[in-house]
Write a protein that holds these residues in place. Structure first.
Motif, PDB file in Angstrom:
ATOM      1  N   ARG A 123      -0.763  49.014  -9.438  1.00 25.98           N
ATOM      2  CA  ARG A 123      -1.231  50.379  -9.696  1.00 25.98           C
ATOM      3  C   ARG A 123      -2.168  50.395 -10.891  1.00 25.98           C
ATOM      4  O   ARG A 123      -1.884  49.822 -11.939  1.00 25.98           O
ATOM      5  N   THR A 124      -3.318  51.032 -10.699  1.00 26.12           N
ATOM      6  CA  THR A 124      -4.288  51.174 -11.781  1.00 26.12           C
ATOM      7  C   THR A 124      -4.603  52.660 -11.923  1.00 26.12           C
ATOM      8  O   THR A 124      -4.042  53.489 -11.189  1.00 26.12           O
ATOM      9  N   SER A 125      -5.529  52.992 -12.825  1.00 25.44           N
ATOM     10  CA  SER A 125      -5.837  54.417 -13.016  1.00 25.44           C
ATOM     11  C   SER A 125      -6.566  54.990 -11.798  1.00 25.44           C
ATOM     12  O   SER A 125      -6.772  56.196 -11.722  1.00 25.44           O
ATOM     13  N   PHE A 126      -6.938  54.119 -10.859  1.00 27.24           N
ATOM     14  CA  PHE A 126      -7.645  54.683  -9.696  1.00 27.24           C
ATOM     15  C   PHE A 126      -6.899  54.440  -8.392  1.00 27.24           C
ATOM     16  O   PHE A 126      -7.460  54.540  -7.313  1.00 27.24           O
ATOM     17  N   GLY A 127      -5.613  54.108  -8.481  1.00 27.38           N
ATOM     18  CA  GLY A 127      -4.847  54.014  -7.235  1.00 27.38           C
ATOM     19  C   GLY A 127      -3.889  52.840  -7.220  1.00 27.38           C
ATOM     20  O   GLY A 127      -3.815  52.065  -8.176  1.00 27.38           O
TER      21      GLY A 127
ATOM     22  N   VAL B  49      -2.881  37.718 -17.775  1.00 24.47           N
ATOM     23  CA  VAL B  49      -2.375  38.394 -16.579  1.00 24.47           C
ATOM     24  C   VAL B  49      -2.501  39.905 -16.759  1.00 24.47           C
ATOM     25  O   VAL B  49      -2.367  40.409 -17.877  1.00 24.47           O
ATOM     26  N   SER B  50      -2.817  40.571 -15.662  1.00 26.60           N
ATOM     27  CA  SER B  50      -3.006  42.014 -15.677  1.00 26.60           C
ATOM     28  C   SER B  50      -1.757  42.685 -15.123  1.00 26.60           C
ATOM     29  O   SER B  50      -1.302  42.342 -14.023  1.00 26.60           O
ATOM     30  N   VAL B  51      -1.208  43.625 -15.889  1.00 26.17           N
ATOM     31  CA  VAL B  51       0.032  44.301 -15.490  1.00 26.17           C
ATOM     32  C   VAL B  51      -0.289  45.760 -15.167  1.00 26.17           C
ATOM     33  O   VAL B  51      -0.895  46.454 -15.986  1.00 26.17           O
ATOM     34  N   GLY B  52       0.097  46.177 -13.981  1.00 27.01           N
ATOM     35  CA  GLY B  52      -0.236  47.529 -13.521  1.00 27.01           C
ATOM     36  C   GLY B  52       0.586  48.603 -14.208  1.00 27.01           C
ATOM     37  O   GLY B  52       1.484  48.318 -15.004  1.00 27.01           O
ATOM     38  N   ILE B  53       0.232  49.843 -13.901  1.00 23.63           N
ATOM     39  CA  ILE B  53       0.984  51.003 -14.392  1.00 23.63           C
ATOM     40  C   ILE B  53       2.315  51.037 -13.644  1.00 23.63           C
ATOM     41  O   ILE B  53       2.349  50.789 -12.425  1.00 23.63           O
ATOM     42  N   MET B  54       3.388  51.283 -14.363  1.00 24.62           N
ATOM     43  CA  MET B  54       4.706  51.244 -13.728  1.00 24.62           C
ATOM     44  C   MET B  54       5.378  52.617 -13.803  1.00 24.62           C
ATOM     45  O   MET B  54       4.896  53.524 -14.474  1.00 24.62           O
ATOM     46  N   ASP B  55       6.509  52.720 -13.120  1.00 27.59           N
ATOM     47  CA  ASP B  55       7.212  54.008 -13.083  1.00 27.59           C
ATOM     48  C   ASP B  55       7.970  54.289 -14.377  1.00 27.59           C
ATOM     49  O   ASP B  55       8.275  55.432 -14.677  1.00 27.59           O
ATOM     50  N   SER B  56       8.275  53.219 -15.130  1.00 28.70           N
ATOM     51  CA  SER B  56       9.042  53.442 -16.368  1.00 28.70           C
ATOM     52  C   SER B  56       8.756  52.299 -17.339  1.00 28.70           C
ATOM     53  O   SER B  56       8.349  51.207 -16.933  1.00 28.70           O
ATOM     54  N   VAL B  57       9.026  52.550 -18.621  1.00 32.73           N
ATOM     55  CA  VAL B  57       8.822  51.519 -19.648  1.00 32.73           C
ATOM     56  C   VAL B  57       9.778  50.348 -19.445  1.00 32.73           C
ATOM     57  O   VAL B  57       9.348  49.184 -19.498  1.00 32.73           O
ATOM     58  N   PRO B  58      11.073  50.584 -19.148  1.00 33.75           N
ATOM     59  CA  PRO B  58      11.961  49.425 -18.896  1.00 33.75           C
ATOM     60  C   PRO B  58      11.430  48.526 -17.774  1.00 33.75           C
ATOM     61  O   PRO B  58      11.471  47.296 -17.866  1.00 33.75           O
TER      62      PRO B  58
ATOM     63  N   LYS C 287      -2.464  41.961 -20.241  1.00 32.09           N
ATOM     64  CA  LYS C 287      -3.339  43.145 -20.184  1.00 32.09           C
ATOM     65  C   LYS C 287      -2.556  44.244 -19.502  1.00 32.09           C
ATOM     66  O   LYS C 287      -2.036  44.037 -18.389  1.00 32.09           O
ATOM     67  N   LEU C 288      -2.465  45.393 -20.167  1.00 40.23           N
ATOM     68  CA  LEU C 288      -1.741  46.530 -19.588  1.00 40.23           C
ATOM     69  C   LEU C 288      -2.735  47.556 -19.085  1.00 40.23           C
ATOM     70  O   LEU C 288      -3.645  47.958 -19.836  1.00 40.23           O
ATOM     71  N   LYS C 289      -2.583  47.966 -17.863  1.00 36.68           N
ATOM     72  CA  LYS C 289      -3.375  49.085 -17.351  1.00 36.68           C
ATOM     73  C   LYS C 289      -2.866  50.343 -18.039  1.00 36.68           C
ATOM     74  O   LYS C 289      -1.643  50.519 -18.188  1.00 36.68           O
ATOM     75  N   ILE C 290      -3.774  51.197 -18.501  1.00 34.13           N
ATOM     76  CA  ILE C 290      -3.349  52.460 -19.099  1.00 34.13           C
ATOM     77  C   ILE C 290      -4.117  53.621 -18.461  1.00 34.13           C
ATOM     78  O   ILE C 290      -5.153  53.416 -17.826  1.00 34.13           O
TER      79      ILE C 290
ATOM     80  N   GLN D 207      -3.788  43.364 -24.655  1.00 28.02           N
ATOM     81  CA  GLN D 207      -4.947  44.246 -24.536  1.00 28.02           C
ATOM     82  C   GLN D 207      -4.681  45.292 -23.474  1.00 28.02           C
ATOM     83  O   GLN D 207      -3.704  45.190 -22.743  1.00 28.02           O
ATOM     84  N   VAL D 208      -5.517  46.317 -23.415  1.00 30.06           N
ATOM     85  CA  VAL D 208      -5.324  47.387 -22.434  1.00 30.06           C
ATOM     86  C   VAL D 208      -6.613  47.617 -21.653  1.00 30.06           C
ATOM     87  O   VAL D 208      -7.715  47.327 -22.132  1.00 30.06           O
ATOM     88  N   ASP D 209      -6.453  48.146 -20.430  1.00 36.97           N
ATOM     89  CA  ASP D 209      -7.591  48.420 -19.550  1.00 36.97           C
ATOM     90  C   ASP D 209      -7.436  49.827 -18.996  1.00 36.97           C
ATOM     91  O   ASP D 209      -6.453  50.128 -18.329  1.00 36.97           O
ATOM     92  N   ALA D 210      -8.396  50.694 -19.318  1.00 36.37           N
ATOM     93  CA  ALA D 210      -8.314  52.100 -18.916  1.00 36.37           C
ATOM     94  C   ALA D 210      -9.088  52.390 -17.635  1.00 36.37           C
ATOM     95  O   ALA D 210      -8.968  53.492 -17.080  1.00 36.37           O
ATOM     96  N   ASN D 211      -9.926  51.459 -17.200  1.00 34.62           N
ATOM     97  CA  ASN D 211     -10.735  51.686 -15.995  1.00 34.62           C
ATOM     98  C   ASN D 211     -11.379  53.081 -16.000  1.00 34.62           C
ATOM     99  O   ASN D 211     -11.193  53.865 -15.038  1.00 34.62           O
ATOM    100  N   THR D 212     -12.031  53.424 -17.058  1.00 32.72           N
ATOM    101  CA  THR D 212     -12.861  54.638 -17.206  1.00 32.72           C
ATOM    102  C   THR D 212     -12.071  55.945 -17.239  1.00 32.72           C
ATOM    103  O   THR D 212     -12.644  57.021 -17.066  1.00 32.72           O
ATOM    104  N   ALA D 213     -10.757  55.877 -17.505  1.00 35.33           N
ATOM    105  CA  ALA D 213      -9.901  57.066 -17.314  1.00 35.33           C
ATOM    106  C   ALA D 213      -9.956  58.072 -18.454  1.00 35.33           C
ATOM    107  O   ALA D 213      -9.370  59.149 -18.367  1.00 35.33           O
ATOM    108  N   TYR D 214     -10.655  57.774 -19.580  1.00 39.02           N
ATOM    109  CA  TYR D 214     -10.651  58.683 -20.732  1.00 39.02           C
ATOM    110  C   TYR D 214     -12.042  59.275 -20.963  1.00 39.02           C
ATOM    111  O   TYR D 214     -13.011  58.890 -20.295  1.00 39.02           O
TER     112      TYR D 214
END
Ligand SMILES: O=C(O)CCC(=O)N[C@@H](C(=O)O)c1ccccc1
Length: 365
Positions: A20-24, A132-141, A159-162, A184-191
């Motif tokens: 999961r990323t900021s665009f799907g 490694v790139s880690v997607g957006i998750m449902d919870s912090v745990p 790398k955390l997707k934000i 590091q973090v990756d926003a994929n243009t979300a801000y």
């Protein structure tokens, strides 16, 4: 030698877990592979476009049509990678389609000369450290479990997707759990620039960079943001050529650059981006588009160039695929070995390819 034609091959390859990323969210990849056939043999390229135009304007069906109707006719029976790049210049945009054909032509050209991608591009190391790139998750745990797993596997950087609503809390939690981990973090243009003060709240976490916080065409906005946050700004979607990389750097919009051959139109241009960034003292790292082993092999060779001084999204095949199209890339001490065989140094497994193939189309030159 002459080009006989290009085979387009659509494959569906499942992902081991939803990404999961900021665009799907993706659970499987529809990938367009290109096989170039010349008198010398064959070469492979991977089109990194997604099924839908949500990362950039390209998408699988569009890339296939551009290759069929606008790129191949301009090649004629030519198979020279440099002449192909020149022949494609009148076609605006479509860098991923161009890159897939260019990579296939470069692969067959190098195989015929018993030269590896690494040798050709200028690799200076035998292995590249993997991030490694880690997607957006449902919870912090859930995120912490995923990060712990990747750290245990030996990944050198996370790398955390934000996106708005999933940024400071997950970053704080990962930093508290792993105080010394390159992060590091990756926003994929979300801000937007209005989020500058909020993004500055990431500064205490000692991040390597914030990737593409603003829309890809907002170079001025990133330059303004860079003056408002302490964490280095890295661009991805914005950097579509070496000239644009130079412009973004001199305008203060970016101090680290993510290089993706598909985004810049191919490996020849990717090396030019590398060189321009090196000339400005700007480090680069190799981005990823969930490539199969075909694209991954070429990316790993590129990531071995001297100015690739940060771990890239060049993860093991198992990060995404239970079965890769090629021999899997396996993490060894947190790094991937640069293929040494001719061309990309790997070949797709016929049986796996057949099992994943949705459609093939041979386009005679
Ligand atoms: O490891 C990989 O190959 C993926 C790395 C990654 O996060 N890619 C992102 C990106 O924006 O860079 C992406 C995800 C999905 C689709 C396109 C791009």
């Amino acid at each position: 030698t002459e080009l006989e034609g290009l085979e387009l091959r659509w494959i569906d390859i499942p992902l081991v877990s939803p990404f999961r990323t900021s665009f799907g969210t993706e659970t499987a990849r529809r990938v367009l592979l290109v096989r170039a056939v010349t008198g010398d043999g064959e070469g492979w390229g991977e089109c990194v476009a997604m099924d839908e135009p949500v990362y950039s304007a390209e998408y699988v069906e569009g890339a296939a049509q551009v290759i069929r109707d606008f790129l191949l006719p301009r090649l004629g029976r030519g198979a020279d990678p440099w002449k192909a790049e020149e022949a494609f210049r009148p076609v605006h945009g479509h860098p991923m389609a161009k890159a897939a054909v260019g990579a296939a032509l470069l692969d067959v050209w190098l195989r015929a000369r018993d030269t590896s991608f690494g040798e050709f591009l200028g690799a200076v190391r035998p292995a590249v450290p993997s991030g490694v790139s880690v997607g957006i998750m449902d919870s912090v745990p859930e995120l912490l479990d995923a990060v712990d797993g990747y750290v245990a596997e030996g990944y050198r950087r996370i790398k955390l997707k934000i996106e708005p609503g999933w940024d400071v809390a997950p970053v704080r939690a990962v930093r508290e759990r792993h105080p010394d981990l390159p992060l590091q973090v990756d926003a994929n243009t979300a801000y937007t620039l209005a989020d500058a003060r909020h993004l500055a709240r990431l500064d205490p976490f000692d991040l390597l960079l914030i990737e593409q916080p603003l829309p890809e065409d907002d170079i001025a906005g990133h330059a303004a943001l860079a003056r408002l946050v302490a964490t280095p700004i890295c661009l991805d979607e914005s950097i579509t050529s070496a000239a644009i990389a130079a412009d973004a750097i001199v305008r203060g919009a970016t101090s680290v650059v993510n290089i993706k051959p598909g985004r810049v139109g191919g490996f020849l241009e990717a090396r030019r981006v590398h060189d321009v960034c090196a000339a400005h003292g700007v480090p680069v790292w190799c981005g990823g588009m969930l490539e199969t082993g075909i694209g991954r092999a070429a990316n790993v060779a590129l990531a071995a160039l001297p100015n690739f001084t940060l771990p890239g999204d060049t993860s093991a095949s198992s990060r995404y695929f239970a079965t890769d199209v090629t021999e899997p890339f396996v993490l060894e001490d947190g790094a991937l070995l640069v293929p040494t065989g001719p061309g990309i140094g790997v070949a797709p497994d016929e049986a796996v390819l057949r099992a994943l193939t949705v459609r093939t189309e041979f386009l005679p030159a």
